[in-house]
Scaffold this motif. Structure first.
Motif, PDB file in Angstrom:
ATOM      1  N   ALA A  81       0.832  -1.210   0.000  1.00  0.00           N
ATOM      2  CA  ALA A  81       0.000   0.000   0.000  1.00  0.00           C
ATOM      3  C   ALA A  81       0.864   1.257   0.000  1.00  0.00           C
ATOM      4  CB  ALA A  81      -0.934  -0.012   1.205  1.00  0.00           C
ATOM      5  N   GLN A  82       1.967   1.198   0.719  1.00  0.00           N
ATOM      6  CA  GLN A  82       2.906   2.329   0.741  1.00  0.00           C
ATOM      7  C   GLN A  82       3.476   2.569  -0.655  1.00  0.00           C
ATOM      8  OE1 GLN A  82       6.055   1.945   3.704  1.00  0.00           O
ATOM      9  NE2 GLN A  82       7.429   3.196   2.449  1.00  0.00           N
ATOM     10  N   GLY A  83       3.830   1.485  -1.329  1.00  0.00           N
ATOM     11  CA  GLY A  83       4.354   1.608  -2.687  1.00  0.00           C
ATOM     12  C   GLY A  83       3.331   2.200  -3.634  1.00  0.00           C
ATOM     13  N   LYS A  84       2.086   1.766  -3.522  1.00  0.00           N
ATOM     14  CA  LYS A  84       1.017   2.311  -4.381  1.00  0.00           C
ATOM     15  C   LYS A  84       0.849   3.809  -4.149  1.00  0.00           C
ATOM     16  CE  LYS A  84      -1.848  -1.815  -5.100  1.00  0.00           C
ATOM     17  NZ  LYS A  84      -1.878  -1.780  -6.579  1.00  0.00           N
ATOM     18  N   SER A  85       0.953   4.230  -2.893  1.00  0.00           N
ATOM     19  CA  SER A  85       0.820   5.652  -2.568  1.00  0.00           C
ATOM     20  C   SER A  85       1.924   6.477  -3.222  1.00  0.00           C
ATOM     21  CB  SER A  85       0.857   5.831  -1.045  1.00  0.00           C
ATOM     22  OG  SER A  85       0.796   7.192  -0.695  1.00  0.00           O
ATOM     23  N   THR A  86       3.142   5.967  -3.168  1.00  0.00           N
ATOM     24  CA  THR A  86       4.265   6.682  -3.788  1.00  0.00           C
ATOM     25  C   THR A  86       4.085   6.767  -5.303  1.00  0.00           C
ATOM     26  OG1 THR A  86       5.774   5.961  -2.035  1.00  0.00           O
ATOM     27  CG2 THR A  86       6.771   6.707  -4.105  1.00  0.00           C
ATOM     28  N   LEU A  87       3.685   5.665  -5.924  1.00  0.00           N
ATOM     29  CA  LEU A  87       3.473   5.682  -7.375  1.00  0.00           C
ATOM     30  C   LEU A  87       2.318   6.608  -7.752  1.00  0.00           C
ATOM     31  CD1 LEU A  87       4.032   1.960  -8.468  1.00  0.00           C
ATOM     32  CD2 LEU A  87       5.645   3.866  -8.504  1.00  0.00           C
ATOM     33  N   ALA A  88       1.317   6.722  -6.884  1.00  0.00           N
ATOM     34  CA  ALA A  88       0.210   7.652  -7.133  1.00  0.00           C
ATOM     35  C   ALA A  88       0.716   9.096  -7.128  1.00  0.00           C
ATOM     36  CB  ALA A  88      -0.879   7.471  -6.086  1.00  0.00           C
ATOM     37  N   GLU A  89       1.670   9.393  -6.249  1.00  0.00           N
ATOM     38  CA  GLU A  89       2.275  10.731  -6.224  1.00  0.00           C
ATOM     39  C   GLU A  89       3.037  11.001  -7.523  1.00  0.00           C
ATOM     40  OE1 GLU A  89       4.333  12.136  -2.612  1.00  0.00           O
ATOM     41  OE2 GLU A  89       3.770  10.200  -1.740  1.00  0.00           O
ATOM     42  N   VAL A  90       3.738   9.991  -8.010  1.00  0.00           N
ATOM     43  CA  VAL A  90       4.494  10.127  -9.262  1.00  0.00           C
ATOM     44  C   VAL A  90       3.529  10.395 -10.420  1.00  0.00           C
ATOM     45  CG1 VAL A  90       5.938   8.887 -10.917  1.00  0.00           C
ATOM     46  CG2 VAL A  90       6.424   8.710  -8.462  1.00  0.00           C
ATOM     47  N   THR A  91       2.429   9.667 -10.452  1.00  0.00           N
ATOM     48  CA  THR A  91       1.413   9.872 -11.487  1.00  0.00           C
ATOM     49  C   THR A  91       0.808  11.272 -11.384  1.00  0.00           C
ATOM     50  OG1 THR A  91       0.876   7.515 -11.561  1.00  0.00           O
ATOM     51  CG2 THR A  91      -0.778   9.032 -12.409  1.00  0.00           C
ATOM     52  N   ALA A  92       0.504  11.687 -10.157  1.00  0.00           N
ATOM     53  CA  ALA A  92      -0.090  13.014  -9.941  1.00  0.00           C
ATOM     54  C   ALA A  92       0.847  14.127 -10.378  1.00  0.00           C
ATOM     55  CB  ALA A  92      -0.474  13.183  -8.474  1.00  0.00           C
ATOM     56  N   ALA A  93       2.152  13.850 -10.317  1.00  0.00           N
ATOM     57  CA  ALA A  93       3.139  14.865 -10.730  1.00  0.00           C
ATOM     58  C   ALA A  93       3.205  14.997 -12.248  1.00  0.00           C
ATOM     59  CB  ALA A  93       4.516  14.500 -10.186  1.00  0.00           C
TER      60      ALA A  93
END
Length: 363
Positions: A312-324
């Motif tokens: 879940a932590q990894g998904k959150s980080t990748l979501a930030e990358v996508t949002a950027a």
């Protein structure tokens, strides 16, 4: 035995060397690494063998014995002999661990990456040519590679699935493996003898995403995506191999398809040279390292926070990358295409090295 590497091994990480050559075998170097550095397996690829075969003198005697054969046949014979000899070197580890470790990989020609039947045929050919139970046949996780994985596993041949970059493709790979096991079970194969690893590439993910993050001014996220991607991959692995589908196969003796972290040498000099070892620790995974990375960890490596349960932590980080503003779907497709293309370039270099060596010894 080296303490940092032994500590890593004791934490449940299988340490495999991402390199092989005739010189490593004949000099005793690989045997030394098994003895001193907790090395329990070896991976190869076309780039590795291109470098090895460029040292034509190491292979001169065998090429002379082979005589006037095609370049393709010479490559198969030379690489299969190295892999066979390495398999023999790891035979005790293979027996002691019940096939879990003591593995050596050999890859189908990358020019077949988009050809399913040709990949199936060459996987069977290479398995026969090496002739050792502890060989793993490397098949790329391209769309054409997925059914080849299923058929190869179904035939009872152990597989190292390579060039995996995304969770979606990784889930397809695990499905291909399970489908292959189901076919093998239906054909009466001994599932205890079938093993597989899924090679999830690491550093190349940061290299591509960092470049895109810099372009959109999101420097604060650089160096985070590759490890996050591995966290997500491990979460998918934990889910799939806790499923009722695998439980049914496990009851018949099936083995889990272990995650393997590949491309773990750090490419950005701004990052720690042990970044993709220290931060990818989980019980049951493989980390295949280039010698430079292995030596760095032996010198000053440490164990980071375990990856288990951090999906879940990894998904959150990748979501930030996508949002950027980074298109991860495009990133992963670009990396797969580049991976295949780079190995094809290395394959042609390998062909030229063998051709030159043949000319030298045969006249």
């Amino acid at each position: 035995m080296n303490n940092p590497l032994k500590t890593l091994s004791d934490a449940g990480v299988s340490i495999w060397l991402d390199d092989l050559s005739r010189a490593r075998l004949t000099s005793g170097n690989l045997a030394q690494k098994i003895e001193q550095d907790s090395v329990t397996g070896v991976t190869t690829n076309p780039t590795i063998f291109a470098a090895a075969l460029s040292q034509g003198a190491d292979y001169a005697d065998q090429l002379k014995e082979l005589g006037d054969v095609s370049v393709e046949d010479a490559i198969k014979q030379c690489t299969a002999r190295d892999v066979r000899d390495a398999c023999d070197l790891f035979a005790d580890i293979y027996a002691r661990t019940g096939g879990y470790d003591g593995r050596v990989s050999i890859e189908v020609a990358p020019t077949l990456a988009n050809e399913t039947q040709a990949t199936i045929d060459q996987a069977a050919e290479l398995a026969d040519l090496v002739g050792r139970e502890n060989v793993l046949i490397k098949i790329p996780a391209t769309k054409a590679g997925l059914p080849a994985i299923t058929e190869t596993i179904g035939a009872g041949i152990s597989v190292n699935v390579t060039l995996i970059f995304s969770e979606q493709r990784y889930r397809e790979v695990m499905d291909a493996y399970l489908t292959g096991l189901e076919k093998a079970a239906a054909a009466g194969k001994d599932l205890t003898k079938i093993h597989s690893v899924a090679s999830f590439f690491i550093s190349r993910v940061d290299s591509e995403i960092d470049k895109r993050l810099a372009a959109v001014g999101a420097e604060q996220l650089k160096g985070k995506a590759a490890i996050a991607n591995a966290q997500v991959a491990l979460g998918a692995y934990e889910e799939v191999f806790a499923s009722s589908r695998f439980a049914t196969l496990s009851g018949k003796g099936a083995n889990k398809q272990r995650p393997l972290w590949a491309s773990t040498g750090t490419k950005d000099p701004a990052y720690s040279d042990t970044l993709y070892v220290s931060n990818l620790v989980a019980d049951g995974v493989v980390n295949t390292m280039p010698e430079k990375t292995m030596d760095a960890f032996a010198d000053h490596g440490h164990i980071g926070t375990p990856l288990e349960g951090t999906g879940a932590q990894g998904k959150s980080t990748l979501a930030e990358v996508t949002a950027a503003g980074v298109d991860l779907t495009d990133v992963f497709q670009v990396l797969e295409n580049e991976g295949v293309d780079k190995f094809i370039v290395s394959w042609h270099e390998l062909e030229q090295s063998v051709k030159d060596a043949q000319a030298s010894v045969l006249g």
